[in-house]
Design a protein around this motif. Sequence first.
Motif: not given
Length: 427
Positions: A310-312, A344-345, A350-351, A424-425
């Motif tokens: 669940d990235p922001v 997430v990568r 990433v979508i 988020s990272s």
Amino acid sequence: MSIAFIGALVVTVLAQRSNDENARDTLVTNRIEELVLTLSALAPESQTEFAADASNRVTTIKIAADPSVLRTSADDRSRELAARIAQDLGQSDVRVSILSRAEPSLPEDSRNFGLNREVVLVSLQLADNRWLNFSGREPLSWHTNGQLGYLLSVYACSLIIVLGAVWIFLRKTIYPIEELAVAAQKSAKGDRSARVREAGPFEFQQAAKAFNTMQERISQFDAERTRTIAAVGHDLRTPLTSLRIRAEMIEGELRDPMIETLDEVAAMADGLVSYARMGQSENLTQTVSLKDLLTKLCTELDVPFHATADPVITAGPVSFSRAIRNLVENALAYAGQAEVTLFVRTGKAVITVDDEGPGIEPKLLSTIFEPFVRGEASRSRETGGAGLGLSIAREIIVAHGGELSVINKPNRGLAALVEMPNLSSKR
């Protein structure tokens, strides 16, 4: 740089050691010459007493019937010193032996570095057939002004200073180049806001100024182009609407094809207006949960959605949602189905939008994001729109600091890949 300094240290040490040896040999030669001249002026019975008085803590002089050195040592230095003394004194029988022995007064670690006492033994025959036996102890020092630690300290400080100066120079030189390279990459992806600080060496300042000027002119050109596109799209609406009304009044087999053609042109006009106005009235710095945004969008479009994170991101939710919508609708138009995945990568959100359609001809992949370029040759509204969907999607994603790419999958279908900075990272 370090290797050069080490090499210079070794050369200096060896040169200094050679100079020390030459200086000591000259001193030994001079002392022996003085002794021989003095002894030759004394009576034989006084020579032994003088030799004892001339001895000191590091030098021992004796007059004896036999030589203390039976033969000159085989090393070059001993032979050269013997020849030198013999030539200066006119003696035919001079014997020299240079030895090195550990000095008990020195620390053990110093002896390991070779800081030992050097012993020079010289025997030469006097006029009365007795022998002058000379023994001189001199320190075998690596540096005339200090010990090895001093020399190493000087070179270490010099190395640190030089490396620091080189580091500062390289940072001031390379960092601006890296900054220019990053800005050029952003520009190549369509980011017209990328600028470079006009600092550093003069040549780089000129390059940075030229790059910023180029970006400014391209931005102005893009703005003018956008205004032109918007004006054309807007001005086409009125005559197209009038033509469609008149076409509907026509009876016969030409009516439907005319209406269909007019609808296609109207769709292109609407696309032009949308392309020109995208993101102009929305705040693109809102904090957005991609999982929530994509869940809502995929539910509306009735396509499968899978998320492993669940990235922001920072985005304008309306315009960004529209970009993803264009990608999904493009897949639905050409393949009849689509699937959206979020993960997430390497710290990025990433979508992917995958389909099982025919894909895109390889020769079109490099131009697929250009306005009015479509993945197939026809202009049928049943297989796509005006060719602005991917262009609009790319412009929106780039405006958000992301990247968009499309690839043909190995077996069948097309994959659209969106990479966005993940807030988020950074938390």
